[in-house]
Design a protein around this motif. Structure first.
Motif, PDB file in Angstrom:
ATOM      1  N   ASN A  86       0.817  -1.221   0.000  1.00  0.00           N
ATOM      2  CA  ASN A  86       0.000   0.000   0.000  1.00  0.00           C
ATOM      3  C   ASN A  86       0.848   1.267   0.000  1.00  0.00           C
ATOM      4  OD1 ASN A  86      -2.271  -1.658   0.165  1.00  0.00           O
ATOM      5  ND2 ASN A  86      -2.309  -1.583   2.409  1.00  0.00           N
ATOM      6  N   VAL A  88       2.400   3.549  -1.846  1.00  0.00           N
ATOM      7  CA  VAL A  88       2.374   3.863  -3.271  1.00  0.00           C
ATOM      8  C   VAL A  88       3.555   4.717  -3.713  1.00  0.00           C
ATOM      9  CG1 VAL A  88      -0.117   3.616  -3.440  1.00  0.00           C
ATOM     10  CG2 VAL A  88       0.856   5.838  -2.839  1.00  0.00           C
ATOM     11  N   SER A 107       0.233  -8.312  -2.824  1.00  0.00           N
ATOM     12  CA  SER A 107       0.022  -6.870  -2.723  1.00  0.00           C
ATOM     13  C   SER A 107       1.225  -6.059  -3.185  1.00  0.00           C
ATOM     14  CB  SER A 107      -0.322  -6.485  -1.281  1.00  0.00           C
ATOM     15  OG  SER A 107       0.751  -6.815  -0.409  1.00  0.00           O
ATOM     16  N   ASN A 110       0.986  -3.799  -6.131  1.00  0.00           N
ATOM     17  CA  ASN A 110       0.331  -2.485  -6.065  1.00  0.00           C
ATOM     18  C   ASN A 110       1.317  -1.346  -5.873  1.00  0.00           C
ATOM     19  OD1 ASN A 110      -2.180  -3.798  -6.229  1.00  0.00           O
ATOM     20  ND2 ASN A 110      -2.254  -4.060  -4.002  1.00  0.00           N
ATOM     21  N   SER A 112       3.342   0.585  -7.370  1.00  0.00           N
ATOM     22  CA  SER A 112       3.604   0.850  -8.784  1.00  0.00           C
ATOM     23  C   SER A 112       4.876   1.644  -9.046  1.00  0.00           C
ATOM     24  CB  SER A 112       2.403   1.571  -9.401  1.00  0.00           C
ATOM     25  OG  SER A 112       2.164   2.793  -8.746  1.00  0.00           O
TER      26      SER A 112
END
Length: 212
Positions: A86, A88, A107, A110, A112
């Motif tokens: 999470n 990011v 996960s 995610n 990115s």
């Protein structure tokens, strides 16, 4: 001079702290939960110490974190926390040289902005998540000396910015088709030894100008 002992809980009161580097000391014990209050922290390097216990899930509260380096400690008793996916803004994640034993969390796909993922020299089992190939900013991917099985996701070979792919010393299997690496124009290192892979190595990499 080498610093010893535990990280003081009072570090959690440094509410404007942006960078914390305690690399190459002899700090021990678990990481204090008070660090989770450092909401402005962007850079955290606790590598080459003697921290132990689980990698804390409260890292998920550090939403500004761009660099997290916990390599070469004694973290064990669990897996890479799912909440790290999470973060990011995370660009560099280094957890190598510990004793982590859980599966690589899906996960992570995610995160990115992740450019460097270094989780070698643990005991991570299972497959490489397919979604790792969706991390298009990745330039360094190293998961050497673990207990990985299954095939290498072909999506990884579509990450055009990648410089290094290192999966040496696992139990990966499967066939590597000809021309697999043709979409990796700047690849400099491809390390797949000590696995159970098969294919014609020359035809897999013969188009590489920079491949070692």
């Amino acid at each position: 001079m080498t610093l010893t002992g535990r990280i003081p809980q009072e570090f959690g009161n440094l509410s404007f702290l942006v960078s914390l580097n305690l690399r190459s000391n002899n700090f021990q014990g678990n990481l204090p939960q008070e660090i989770a209050r450092l909401h402005t922290l962007k850079f955290l390097d606790l590598s080459v110490n003697s921290f132990r216990g689980k990698v804390p899930s409260w890292f998920g509260f550090l939403h500004q974190l761009q660099v997290l380096n916990l390599s070469n400690n004694s973290f064990t008793d669990g897996q890479i926390p799912k909440v790290i996916g999470n973060l990011v803004k995370l660009g560099i994640l280094k957890l190598g040289g510990n004793k982590l034993i859980g599966f690589i969390p899906l996960s992570l796909s995610n995160a990115s902005r992740l450019e460097t993922l270094e989780i070698s020299y643990n005991s991570l089992p299972g497959n490489i998540p397919e979604g790792i190939g969706n991390l298009h900013n990745m330039n360094w991917l190293s998961i050497q000396a673990n207990k990985l099985t299954g095939s290498i996701p072909f999506t990884i070979f579509n990450i055009s910015r990648i410089n290094v792919i290192a999966f040496t010393g696992n139990s990966l299997s499967g066939y590597l088709p000809n021309g697999l690496c043709n979409g990796l124009p700047i690849l400099k290192g491809l390390y797949l030894s000590y696995n159970k892979l098969h294919g014609q190595a020359y035809q897999i990499v013969h188009n590489f100008k920079y491949c070692l």
